[in-house]
Scaffold this motif. Structure first.
Motif, short mmCIF file in Angstrom:
data_model
loop_
_atom_site.label_atom_id
_atom_site.label_comp_id
_atom_site.label_asym_id
_atom_site.label_seq_id
_atom_site.Cartn_x
_atom_site.Cartn_y
_atom_site.Cartn_z
N LYS A 197 6.26 0.50 5.50
CA LYS A 197 4.83 0.34 5.28
C LYS A 197 4.44 -1.10 5.57
N GLN A 198 3.75 -1.28 6.70
CA GLN A 198 3.26 -2.60 7.06
C GLN A 198 2.11 -2.97 6.14
N THR A 199 2.15 -4.17 5.57
CA THR A 199 1.17 -4.55 4.56
C THR A 199 0.43 -5.83 4.95
N LEU A 200 -0.73 -5.97 4.36
CA LEU A 200 -1.54 -7.18 4.50
C LEU A 200 -1.73 -7.74 3.10
N THR A 437 -1.37 -1.25 5.87
CA THR A 437 -2.14 -1.14 7.11
C THR A 437 -1.55 -0.14 8.09
N GLU A 438 -0.23 0.17 7.92
CA GLU A 438 0.41 1.10 8.85
C GLU A 438 1.69 1.62 8.24
N ASP A 479 8.83 -3.90 4.71
CA ASP A 479 7.70 -3.81 3.79
C ASP A 479 8.04 -4.41 2.43
N GLY A 480 9.13 -5.18 2.38
CA GLY A 480 9.52 -5.79 1.12
C GLY A 480 10.50 -4.96 0.32
#
Length: 516
Positions: A197-200, A437-438, A479-480
């Motif tokens: 999970k790409q994050t902002l 975001t994705e 994603d951490g």
């Protein structure tokens, strides 16, 4: 004659001594090892890495596992006239095998023999290296991946004969049985597909849910006789906040009592006139008038009852006594008193804001969205909110994005709603929000808790039987929680997850070095 007799024993002793000396010299020559070419027996003995292997000395398929230090700093194997030195060259370049050939200790051109090397590693298929001549050595056709921990089998064809050697070397490997793993708390995980999970990450602040804030007003003028709740206190719906004496309420209650008594009287009159009319004693007009008065009395009572109910007063109660003017201001919702502007003895108007109560079972996170990130933030987006000064975190979704940006900052504001039934979120807390975001499906991923730095490598420690061995990774997106593995590890392989640093510590104790 006598002198001759004395000399005989002396001569005998000298002869015996000479004979014994000759015997000792003969035995010493027999025991002395023979050295050939440039090899010294001390060097060969020091370089023997597999003492249990027999050096059979044949060049027709026999395997030799003994080597010594070669002139190029590598491992030198010799059988009959042929010698082969193995090195791994990696100064300023990616590591590759370099092989040097010798005949009776003298260098041979690299094209004189055809050589293959087969490496076997833990948990991996065998890897065959082929070689081509270059200057004065043979160079391998593939990179020798780190760590250089493997079993090597060498096959060399020279002058119609095939020579075999083998050797092993261990690097970044430690043995740890299951009992030891349990005692130090190492968790074994399996690499495999995952959703990254790409994050902002954006900053924000916890604020009250504006939809759950209520302004409390008296709804009647009066004088404050009691204040029951104060700023910062939790209240439940229906709790008494304050008490006032209101002349207007006294009048309403009086109107209700009068309306109720009038209704009772009108009903009695109606029933009497109805009976008299049915007995032909009175006129129908009197009966109809009594019915009208009864209906009007019912309407008047209903109106008085509605006025009291609108103020939260129970009109059915008839035990007012001398407290017709007493009015209890009650909490319309459960929540936190965040404002209070009422004092004992104060004269209130019916529209005075005396309390502000906020329902904090849900709160909002006001997120600052920078101009470059505005396009990436959307309503409905999932988010993880974490407090900056504590371990508190929660999940929510973006419910609103401002249509306008700040005049000076040019930033927008996004709103995330969070559940707060346990009261852990407090308005005013600074937080960071990670917006998804994705979501990307990757074929191989490992837990970020497993990633360690070892010998300046980024590694996980793979589990192979009773052994752990470092595996160098080329990492991708993260994603951490999970991180994508591009190279270095395959799906299905087991590795040390939680407490993986304990494996690194054990490797340090065992003295695992970068030894080639």
């Amino acid at each position: 004659m006598e002198n001759k007799k004395r000399l005989i024993p002396i001569i005998a002793v000298i002869a015996i001594g000479i004979a014994l000396g000759g015997l000792i010299l003969t035995l010493d020559k027999t025991a002395q090892p023979t050295s050939t070419g440039s090899e010294t027996d001390a060097g060969a003995e020091a370089a023997d890495v597999e003492d249990s292997a027999d050096k059979r000395g044949s060049s027709k398929g026999d395997t030799d596992s003994r080597y010594r230090a070669g002139p190029k700093g590598g491992k030198l194997f010799t059988t009959d006239e042929l010698g082969l030195e193995v090195t791994i060259f990696e100064k300023g370049v990616l590591p590759r095998f370099r092989l040097y050939l010798y005949e009776n200790g003298k260098p041979l051109p690299p094209s004189a023999a055809k050589v293959t090397v087969t490496l076997s590693r833990l948990g991996a298929p065998a890897q065959v290296y082929k070689f081509k001549p270059e200057v004065d050595y043979l160079v391998g056709d593939q990179i020798v991946e780190e760590p250089h921990s493997f079993d090597a089998a060498i096959a060399a064809e020279w002058k119609g004969k095939t020579f075999h050697w083998k050797y092993s070397q261990v690097e970044a490997r430690v043995e740890m049985p299951d009992e030891m793993l349990k005692s130090i708390g190492v968790e074994i995980l399996t690499a495999g597909p995952a959703i990254i999970k790409q994050t902002l990450k954006l900053p924000g602040e916890i604020i009250f849910n504006e939809h759950a804030i209520v302004q409390v007003v008296p709804r009647l003028p009066g004088i404050v006789t009691s204040v029951e709740r104060h700023h910062g206190q939790q209240v439940k719906k229906g709790d008494v906040l304050a008490v006032i004496e209101s002349q207007a309420l006294a009048e309403l209650r009086s109107q209700y009592r009068v309306a109720r008594k009038r209704l009772a009287l009108a009903r009695t009159t109606y029933e009497r006139e109805k009976r008299l009319w049915e007995e032909k004693i009175s006129a129908k007009q009197d009966y109809l008038m009594a019915q009208t008065l009864w209906n009007e009395a019912e309407i008047a009572l209903d109106l008085a009852s509605v006025k009291l109910a609108a103020l939260g007063v129970q009109p059915e109660s008839d035990s007012y006594g001398s407290t017709l003017a007493r009015y209890e201001i009650r909490a319309p919702i459960s929540g936190l008193v965040i404002e209070k502007s009422i004092a004992l003895g104060q004269t209130l108007k019916e529209d005075s804001n005396i309390f502000t109560i906020a329902d904090v079972s849900t709160v909002w996170t006001a997120i600052t969205v920078y101009p470059r990130d505005v396009a990436a933030v959307k309503v409905g987006q999932k988010a993880i909110v974490k407090a900056t000064a504590s371990d508190i975190k929660g999940q929510g979704a973006v419910t609103f994005i401002t249509a306008l940006v700040g005049g000076q900052t040019r930033n927008a504001t996004a709103r995330i709603e969070l559940e707060n039934k346990d009261g852990k979120w407090r308005p005013g807390m600074f937080v960071n929000a990670e917006l998804v975001t994705e979501e990307i499906q990757v074929p191989v991923a490992v837990s970020t808790t497993a990633i360690q730095t070892f010998n300046e490598w980024t590694v996980v420690f793979g589990r192979y039987g009773q052994y752990f061995e470092a595996r160098l990774l080329e990492l991708g997106r993260s994603d951490g929680n999970m991180v994508e593995v591009l190279e270095g590890f395959r799906a299905g392989e087991q590795y040390a997850g939680g407490n993986s640093f304990a494996i690194k510590a054990e490797l340090g104790k065992s003295g695992a070095t970068h030894d080639h």
